[in-house]
Design a protein around this motif. Sequence first.
Motif, short mmCIF file in Angstrom:
data_model
loop_
_atom_site.label_atom_id
_atom_site.label_comp_id
_atom_site.label_asym_id
_atom_site.label_seq_id
_atom_site.Cartn_x
_atom_site.Cartn_y
_atom_site.Cartn_z
N MET A 276 -2.69 13.35 6.03
CA MET A 276 -2.81 13.25 4.59
C MET A 276 -3.85 14.28 4.14
SD MET A 276 -3.61 9.87 2.36
CE MET A 276 -1.97 9.25 2.50
N LYS A 277 -3.52 14.99 3.11
CA LYS A 277 -4.39 16.05 2.63
C LYS A 277 -5.51 15.48 1.78
CE LYS A 277 -0.80 19.48 2.82
NZ LYS A 277 -0.09 20.53 2.15
N THR A 278 -6.55 16.28 1.59
CA THR A 278 -7.74 15.84 0.88
C THR A 278 -7.43 15.49 -0.57
OG1 THR A 278 -9.05 17.31 2.27
CG2 THR A 278 -10.11 16.46 0.31
N ASN A 279 -6.60 16.28 -1.25
CA ASN A 279 -6.28 15.99 -2.64
C ASN A 279 -5.47 14.71 -2.77
OD1 ASN A 279 -4.02 17.08 -1.53
ND2 ASN A 279 -3.64 18.57 -3.15
N GLU A 280 -4.67 14.37 -1.75
CA GLU A 280 -3.93 13.11 -1.77
C GLU A 280 -4.89 11.93 -1.61
OE1 GLU A 280 -1.02 13.44 1.30
OE2 GLU A 280 0.15 14.94 0.22
N LYS A 281 -5.91 12.10 -0.78
CA LYS A 281 -6.92 11.05 -0.60
C LYS A 281 -7.70 10.83 -1.89
CE LYS A 281 -7.61 11.79 4.32
NZ LYS A 281 -8.55 12.22 5.36
N GLU A 282 -8.03 11.91 -2.57
CA GLU A 282 -8.75 11.80 -3.84
C GLU A 282 -7.90 11.09 -4.89
OE1 GLU A 282 -11.93 12.50 -4.50
OE2 GLU A 282 -12.16 13.03 -2.39
N ALA A 283 -6.60 11.36 -4.88
CA ALA A 283 -5.70 10.71 -5.83
C ALA A 283 -5.64 9.21 -5.54
CB ALA A 283 -4.32 11.32 -5.76
N LEU A 284 -5.67 8.84 -4.27
CA LEU A 284 -5.64 7.42 -3.92
C LEU A 284 -6.91 6.71 -4.37
CD1 LEU A 284 -4.13 7.40 -0.31
CD2 LEU A 284 -3.07 6.56 -2.39
N LYS A 285 -8.03 7.40 -4.34
CA LYS A 285 -9.31 6.79 -4.73
C LYS A 285 -9.32 6.41 -6.20
CE LYS A 285 -12.14 8.90 -1.18
NZ LYS A 285 -13.26 9.79 -0.87
N ASN A 286 -8.50 7.09 -7.01
CA ASN A 286 -8.47 6.83 -8.45
C ASN A 286 -7.50 5.72 -8.83
OD1 ASN A 286 -10.34 8.87 -8.89
ND2 ASN A 286 -8.76 10.42 -9.06
N LYS A 287 -6.76 5.18 -7.87
CA LYS A 287 -5.78 4.14 -8.17
C LYS A 287 -6.45 2.76 -8.20
CE LYS A 287 -1.67 6.44 -6.52
NZ LYS A 287 -0.40 6.26 -5.85
N THR A 288 -5.77 1.83 -8.84
CA THR A 288 -6.27 0.46 -8.91
C THR A 288 -5.93 -0.29 -7.63
OG1 THR A 288 -4.24 -0.40 -9.88
CG2 THR A 288 -5.91 0.44 -11.42
N VAL A 289 -6.51 -1.48 -7.50
CA VAL A 289 -6.26 -2.30 -6.31
C VAL A 289 -4.79 -2.69 -6.23
CG1 VAL A 289 -6.85 -4.47 -5.16
CG2 VAL A 289 -8.64 -3.15 -6.29
N ALA A 290 -4.18 -2.99 -7.35
CA ALA A 290 -2.76 -3.38 -7.35
C ALA A 290 -1.88 -2.22 -6.88
CB ALA A 290 -2.34 -3.82 -8.74
N GLU A 291 -2.17 -1.02 -7.35
CA GLU A 291 -1.40 0.15 -6.93
C GLU A 291 -1.60 0.44 -5.45
OE1 GLU A 291 -1.38 2.72 -11.09
OE2 GLU A 291 -3.05 2.95 -9.69
N LEU A 292 -2.84 0.27 -4.97
CA LEU A 292 -3.12 0.49 -3.56
C LEU A 292 -2.42 -0.56 -2.70
CD1 LEU A 292 -6.92 1.36 -3.71
CD2 LEU A 292 -5.05 2.92 -3.19
N SER A 293 -2.38 -1.79 -3.17
CA SER A 293 -1.70 -2.85 -2.43
C SER A 293 -0.20 -2.58 -2.32
CB SER A 293 -1.93 -4.20 -3.09
OG SER A 293 -3.29 -4.52 -3.06
N GLU A 294 0.36 -2.07 -3.39
CA GLU A 294 1.79 -1.72 -3.39
C GLU A 294 2.05 -0.58 -2.39
OE1 GLU A 294 5.05 0.18 -6.43
OE2 GLU A 294 3.50 -1.11 -7.26
N ALA A 295 1.18 0.42 -2.40
CA ALA A 295 1.33 1.53 -1.47
C ALA A 295 1.15 1.06 -0.03
CB ALA A 295 0.32 2.63 -1.80
N LEU A 296 0.25 0.09 0.17
CA LEU A 296 0.02 -0.46 1.50
C LEU A 296 1.26 -1.18 2.01
CD1 LEU A 296 -1.87 -1.15 3.86
CD2 LEU A 296 -2.61 -3.14 2.55
N SER A 297 1.89 -1.97 1.15
CA SER A 297 3.09 -2.69 1.60
C SER A 297 4.22 -1.72 1.93
CB SER A 297 3.53 -3.71 0.54
OG SER A 297 3.93 -3.07 -0.63
N LYS A 298 4.35 -0.65 1.16
CA LYS A 298 5.37 0.36 1.45
C LYS A 298 5.09 1.06 2.77
CE LYS A 298 6.79 1.32 -3.29
NZ LYS A 298 6.83 2.32 -4.36
N ALA A 299 3.81 1.36 3.02
CA ALA A 299 3.45 2.03 4.26
C ALA A 299 3.69 1.12 5.47
CB ALA A 299 1.99 2.48 4.21
#
Length: 67
Positions: free
Chosen positions: A1-24
């Motif tokens: 995962m690239k650095t700019n993708e990590k930075e984009a993830l840091k700006n997401k909410t907990v709900a969005e991160l949880s959704e991305a986690l379930s997809k992963a």
Amino acid sequence: MKTNEKEALKNKTVAELSEALSKAQEKKFNLLFKHSTTPIANPMEIRAVRREIALLQTLINQKKEQK
């Protein structure tokens, strides 16, 4: 995962991160299932997904601690 993708993830909410986690996690399950029946073309993809899951879990825990 690239650095700019990590930075984009840091700006997401907990709900969005949880959704991305379930997809992963679903993607990891599918990769492991495919790999157990027939070898997949790029087995390093399993490692990348596993690390993505770890990153998402870390970010979720950090955001929960902030609140």
